[in-house]
Write an enzyme that holds these catalytic residues in place. Sequence first.
Site, PDB file in Angstrom:
ATOM      1  N   ASP A   8       0.857  -1.181   0.000  1.00  0.00           N
ATOM      2  CA  ASP A   8       0.000   0.000   0.000  1.00  0.00           C
ATOM      3  C   ASP A   8       0.891   1.228   0.000  1.00  0.00           C
ATOM      4  OD1 ASP A   8      -2.278  -1.548   0.127  1.00  0.00           O
ATOM      5  OD2 ASP A   8      -2.456  -1.414   2.301  1.00  0.00           O
ATOM      6  N   ASP A  25     -13.241  -4.213  -2.293  1.00  0.00           N
ATOM      7  CA  ASP A  25     -13.149  -4.084  -0.841  1.00  0.00           C
ATOM      8  C   ASP A  25     -14.468  -4.546  -0.237  1.00  0.00           C
ATOM      9  OD1 ASP A  25     -10.631  -3.007  -1.176  1.00  0.00           O
ATOM     10  OD2 ASP A  25     -11.339  -0.931  -1.139  1.00  0.00           O
TER      11      ASP A  25
END
Length: 258
Positions: free
Chosen positions: A11, A130
Amino acid sequence: MLAKRIIPCLDVGNNKVIKGIQFKDHKIVGDILELANRYAKSGADELVFYDITASPNDQVVNKRWISQIAKVINIPFCVAGGINTLKQAKQILASGADKISINSPALINPMLIQELADHLGTQCVVVSIDTWHNPQKKIYQVKCYTGDSTRAKITTWQTLDWVKKVQEYGAGEIVLNMMNQDGMKNGYDLDQLRNIRKHCQVPLIASGGAGTYQHFLEAFRDADVDGALAASVFHNQIIDIHKLKQFLNKEGIKIRLC
């Protein structure tokens, strides 16, 4: 049968690798190039880079570090972050990425998936989802803009419905980011993965919850995913990729040994 894949996830926020728990409270864990190089040398099958601050800030992933990564690693890598147009996707691939991944932009404009697949080929187009388990409603829901906890919101999509829809539009691969398990190291959500697997005809990547060798084995053996993505256990050197692959191989999982 294709070999299963071990995929470290990086990330990215403000050009640094960061990591949070359940997509919140992110902390800097290292340099992009340093970690990418380490994972490539340690036997990772591919890397995924999520610029999690791009979409919430209406920006596009920084192509400069993409070009730098392409120069220092020799394994495939996928990039995500605010990709809203075919032009942007082409620029990222031209910078050295092998695949592009879209998440929130696909929820806003599902036809973007089809446009990218038609022009770039489905093999280049990954849809990242997600997914959040709502314990009150007992359903899995899709969230967007999860890179910014102040902007993250639940969409009208239930996860399985969205998985089916993105395949219709031409997604070549699906990454299922299980938010409830993210950073917890208690294992992947096998029930959810098994259910999604029944309806997913493209490669399925599990993301969120890996903490032990056994968790990877369960994802491959019990949920039949094509790849297992993890971050914390690799960043913190809790799990060595070379040893993980040896373990999986001994357990009968087809894997590319280092």
